[in-house]
Each structure stands twice: as structure tokens, then as C-alpha cells.
Design an enzyme around this catalytic site. Sequence first.
Site: not given
Length: 298
Positions: A11, A79, A107, A161, A214, A224-225, A249, A251
Site C-alpha cells: 500500500w 485503517k 475509500g 469493513k 470500500d 483483499s487480505r 498484515v 488488520e
Amino acid sequence: MKIAVFGAGKWGSALFHALSQKNECVISSKTPRQIPNFVSTDEALEAEILVMTIPSQVTGEWLKKNFKNYNQKILVASKGIETSSLKFLNEIYEQYVDSANLAFLSGPTFSKEVEKKLPCALVVNSINLSLAQEISNLFPSYIKAYTSDDVIGAEICGAYKNVIAIAGGICDGLGLGNNARASLISRGLVEMARFGKYFGARDETFLGLSGAGDLFLTASSVLSRNYRVGLGLAKNESLNKILNDLGEVAEGIDTSYAIEKIAKKEGIYTPIVNEVVAMLGGKEVQKSLIDLLSRKKI
């Protein structure tokens, strides 16, 4: 405008390349990297704008150890909620920086697609709308940046999310179908908004890019992890194996525990989060699903 990106993961690297299109940018991380424009922490802190992609669980520790206030403007692109203190990221940063110098990014944006310069839209959130507008102007043409002053709404959307994304991965990993996933995500949005409104967030934030946008993206894609964590749980894989395979990671795991603790403390109804926490703790996923569906309300 000189910009420094902190965190050279996927990211951070994606934001570095995007912001470099129109600005002078450097990048820094805990581990030295042999990449262009990599600088030390001390040198990066001297930039006019700092973009922070440091994982939420180590943000407080990093700031305490490394941060020096030169009246920089800061865009927080991480986040999550700190599990140890149950603090939102804005509360952590405000211990070191005036809130008028803080902005928060939200977003639907996957780093892989940002890196490829595919079009997307995001939101720069700050109580200082002049700062939000200034930062939004730094992004290249393929990123449409909106502004908002609902900082707490953006924070909660960005954190929550990721938890619903774990549930979305479980749903798809069990092969429950599109109807089930759509139902889960929709009710997840309701739960997220209920939690956020308790802290003063606005309805429109949950219906916009920061919330629904999002959430729908993160809870339905293997990019998406957190979604991939859910896929692993659906296969009855251990959390250690899932994280080792992921190599990054996720989150949503720590955020799940933080939200559950906050919800219990404040009396907020969070059934999906509660079941995600139970599954992360080893509860059998099929049993968790039955318990969730058998509730009188969700």
C-alpha cells in the site's frame, strides 16, 4: 510539495508511485530497502507532507519512538483500531499532532490496481477542509479524490469493513452463494453504521465511498487480505497457517477484537463481529453461521 511515505509495503509503495506523478516524493520504512528515493526516517520526517501506512497496531509505538513534530501535514492511510488501548487512529495521532494538520484516507482502493494506474476514487477526510482539499489535489488524474470532514465516520468505516471482509471470505469459502454474501455484506453495512453513529458519524459516510464502496470491494475479492483470511478459516486452517501463507498484515483480525471490546463496553449490538471473533478463536465455522442466522435480529 515534498511528500514522504512511511511504510514500503504494497500500500505504501502504491501511494508512493501515485503521488510521485505530480510531486517530489521519498519513501521510508523500518527495514532499509534498495529502491529509488528511499531515505532514513529522520530525513523523511522533514518533508512537508507525511503519508503514513504504518500498521495500526504499531502506530502508537512508532510515533512514540520516532516522531518529531516540524508542523508537518499528515495523511493517515492506515485503517484499524489499536487493540491495546481501544483508540481510533485519529486519537493516537492527536497526541502528537494538531488535529488541523491531520487527514485520513478512505475509500475502495486495492494497492495492486493503484500500482497499475487503474482509475479509482477515494476520500480525504479532515476537520480542516482546506487541508483535505490541498491533499486531494496531490493525487494524479486516474485517482478522483473527494473531501469530507467526517473523520470518525471514515475511521470506523475503514476499520470495520476489514472485519466484515473476513466474514465475506468465510461465506464464499463455504460455497454459500451470491445471495448469502450479498445478505451478509448488506447487514454488515447496517452493523457498521450502527456502531459508527454511536460515536457521532454521519449516515452519508456509510452510504458513500468510505463505507459501502470500500466494504463491497473488500468483502468480495481475493485481492483483499482480510477476505483471504476468511477463505482460510472456511477451510478449517489454523490462524497461524493463514497468516504465514498471507505474508502480510491483515488488520481485520486485531480490529475484530477491538470492536468487540468497545461494543461490550458501550452496549452496541455487533453480532457479525462477535461471530468473527469466535471463529478466529477456534469456533467451528458452520456452527458460527448457524448461530448467526438463528438470531432473532441481525
